[in-house]
Design an enzyme around this catalytic site. Structure first.
Site, PDB file in Angstrom:
ATOM      1  CG  HIS A 262      42.683  58.542   3.055  1.00 11.05           C
ATOM      2  ND1 HIS A 262      43.632  59.567   3.282  1.00 11.05           N
ATOM      3  CD2 HIS A 262      42.859  57.813   4.095  1.00 11.05           C
ATOM      4  CE1 HIS A 262      43.458  59.318   4.394  1.00 11.05           C
ATOM      5  NE2 HIS A 262      43.513  58.496   4.918  1.00 11.05           N
ATOM      6  CD  GLU A 263      41.051  54.827   4.606  1.00 14.18           C
ATOM      7  OE1 GLU A 263      41.800  53.977   5.587  1.00 14.18           O
ATOM      8  OE2 GLU A 263      40.046  55.820   4.748  1.00 14.18           O
ATOM      9  CG  HIS A 266      45.115  54.604   6.320  1.00 15.96           C
ATOM     10  ND1 HIS A 266      46.212  55.103   7.223  1.00 15.96           N
ATOM     11  CD2 HIS A 266      44.557  55.352   6.277  1.00 15.96           C
ATOM     12  CE1 HIS A 266      45.859  56.148   7.537  1.00 15.96           C
ATOM     13  NE2 HIS A 266      44.626  56.303   6.689  1.00 15.96           N
ATOM     14  CD  GLU A 292      44.924  60.066   8.224  1.00 19.45           C
ATOM     15  OE1 GLU A 292      44.331  60.381   8.053  1.00 19.45           O
ATOM     16  OE2 GLU A 292      44.455  58.587   9.062  1.00 19.45           O
TER      17      GLU A 292
HETATM   18 ZN    ZN Z   1      42.954  57.985   6.951  1.00 16.08          ZN
END
Ligand code: ZN
Length: 497
Positions: A262-263, A266, A292
């Protein structure tokens, strides 16, 4: 070439330097700084914020912005920088400095009060300060509201330009109508997925090694990024040569694994910002929601995809032979996608996640738009959880007090979490038509997918809004139906319903 813009540049560079230093301190506070450092460092951060404020609102800067707005010769990037700067000045200046300070002090106190209230399971001790925060937030929004504009719309626009209650009512309305009954059907189906093997003696060092492998595998560049440990995972962006992600470790191996992916999503967004834009006011991801969308795209659409694991599941088994050696890839993929309606948003699975956000959206609308007394929050919260997710919190710590956002005065922030998932799904449904998405994953070719995202999203920074980006890629405005279709297809197949 514009003379006014040339004159503006040194101011912009100074503002950027203060901002970068501030962000670096904030990162450090969450990762490496010793426990006792915080009060002193807070002073430094306060001074840096003040310096940033004085550069941006300098009389000379305002004059130059006005001149730039009239000049013809600016490039597209320069025009966008001037636009962002003008907005920033307006935002900083519309609030009387005295009220700004009072609010900063209020929120500095309230996060502590919130944390204690949550620990003690005591909503009443948090209610009075929450009430004050709501009042301030509404007042601040009223300073910026246009003729007839709803206060909550002003707040929403801060996080996602061009999205107001009308658009979001349609979005969340669709979720409510279609996802709530689908979830009910799924939980009533009696299908049991065993995911117990994801919990156990997963050594921290092994989780870290696996995390690094998968971060790199999806495209996070460790020559321009680092990974550290913090209480809650997050990403910090200094510029396109220094992007930092964090994770945390517990005995659920999937927690760290997917938080790293997830990160990384980003991070990959920020690493994809071109040199021309980085360290300027338009050199970041365009919005909370689009950010997101990228992190969730990597985490869920790529990372929880069966095809993703075909070439690399063996690597994970090698790392954890005792725990996963006997688990087939199909079984593993089912386990990492298990749906379990729960009370806590941050632990929610992909399917139920946006229902947690729906609840917060409906409540924020009532708090800001309909003057709902804060005392009523615990019951409304619990009722909505029961209605949409079929679970009811037994206490406020697992209910209305679970998120930090309101104690920081962040209203209008939550919807972007759900919007991000929906943006991602719309992109995915489009990309599937243009490329053999699962085929690429099966070959271990993440690059083609990542390059598509970089070319169509990341490289624009803040030059385009999220809505414009979606339109330019898919030829269509934001359409939440893709998100529902994606979820129903994926989970229908997994659960055989
Ligand atoms: Zn996030």
């Amino acid at each position: 070439m514009s003379n006014a813009y040339e004159e503006l540049k040194p101011f912009l560079e100074r503002a950027q330097a203060f901002q970068t230093a501030k962000i670096l301190f904030e990162w450090d506070n969450e990762t490496l700084a010793p426990r006792m450092a915080e009060p002193n460092t807070t002073k430094v951060v306060g001074t840096l914020s003040g310096e940033y404020f004085s550069v941006v609102t300098d009389r000379r800067v305002k004059e130059l912005v006005k001149r730039c707005q009239k000049e013809e010769g600016l490039t597209e990037v320069e025009r966008a920088v001037v636009r962002e700067l003008a907005e920033e000045i307006e935002k900083l200046e519309c609030i009387p400095p005295k009220e700004y300070r009072e609010f900063a002090e209020l929120t500095a106190r309230s996060t502590g009060i919130w944390a204690r209230a949550r620990k003690d399971n005591d909503f009443d001790s948090f209610a009075p300060i929450l009430k004050e925060i709501v009042e301030y937030t509404k007042k601040f929004a009223s300073y910026r509201a246009g003729e007839g504009q709803k206060l909550y719309d002003v707040m929403l626009d801060d996080f996602e330009k061009g999205f107001d209650t009308e658009t979001l009512d349609r979005f969340f309305g669709t979720l409510k109508e279609q996802l709530v009954p689908f979830l009910k059907k799924l939980t009533d189906s009696g299908v049991e997925i065993d995911n117990r093997f994801l919990t156990g003696d997963y050594k921290k060092e092994d989780q870290e090694a696996a995390g690094r492998f998968f971060a790199e595998y999806v495209g996070f560049d460790f020559d321009r990024g680092v990974m550290a440990v913090s209480a809650h995972p997050f990403t910090t962006n200094l510029h396109n040569k220094d992007v930092r992600i964090t994770t945390s470790y517990n005995d659920h191996v999937d927690d760290s694994l997917f938080s790293v992916i997830h990160e990384s999503g980003h991070g990959i967004y920020e690493l994809g910002i071109p040199d021309e834009l980085t360290q300027t006011l338009v050199g970041q991801g365009t919005s909370m929601g689009m950010h997101e969308s990228q992190s969730r795209f990597f985490e869920n659409i790529i990372g929880r995809n069966e095809a993703f694991w075909v070439p690399v599941y063996g690597k994970l088994q090698e790392r954890f032979p005792k725990q996963l050696g006997h688990i087939a890839v199909e079984q593993f993929v089912k386990a990492i996608n298990k749906v379990e309606p729960s009370l806590i948003r941050t632990q929610a699975d992909e399917l139920t996640y946006s229902l947690h956000v729906l609840i917060r959206y409906e409540i924020e609308k009532m708090l800001i738009g309909e003057d709902l007394p804060v005392e009523k929050l615990p019951k409304i919260w619990a009722d909505k959880y029961e209605e949409y997710l079929g679970v009811r919190p037994e206490n406020v710590s697992d209910g209305v007090l679970q998120d930090i956002h309101w104690s920081q005065g962040s209203f209008g922030y939550f919807p972007s979490y759900a919007l991000g998932s929906a943006f991602g799904a719309q992109l995915y449904m489009y990309m599937r038509k243009k490329m053999d998405f699962e085929g690429l994953l099966r070959k271990g070719d993440i690059r083609t997918i990542r390059e598509f995202l970089r070319e169509n999203i990341h490289q624009y920074g803040k030059l385009k809004t999220s809505r414009q980006i979606l339109k330019d890629i898919t030829g269509e405005d934001f359409n939440p139906q893709y998100y529902i279709d994606y979820l129903v297809e994926k989970y229908g197949k997994l659960y055989g319903i």
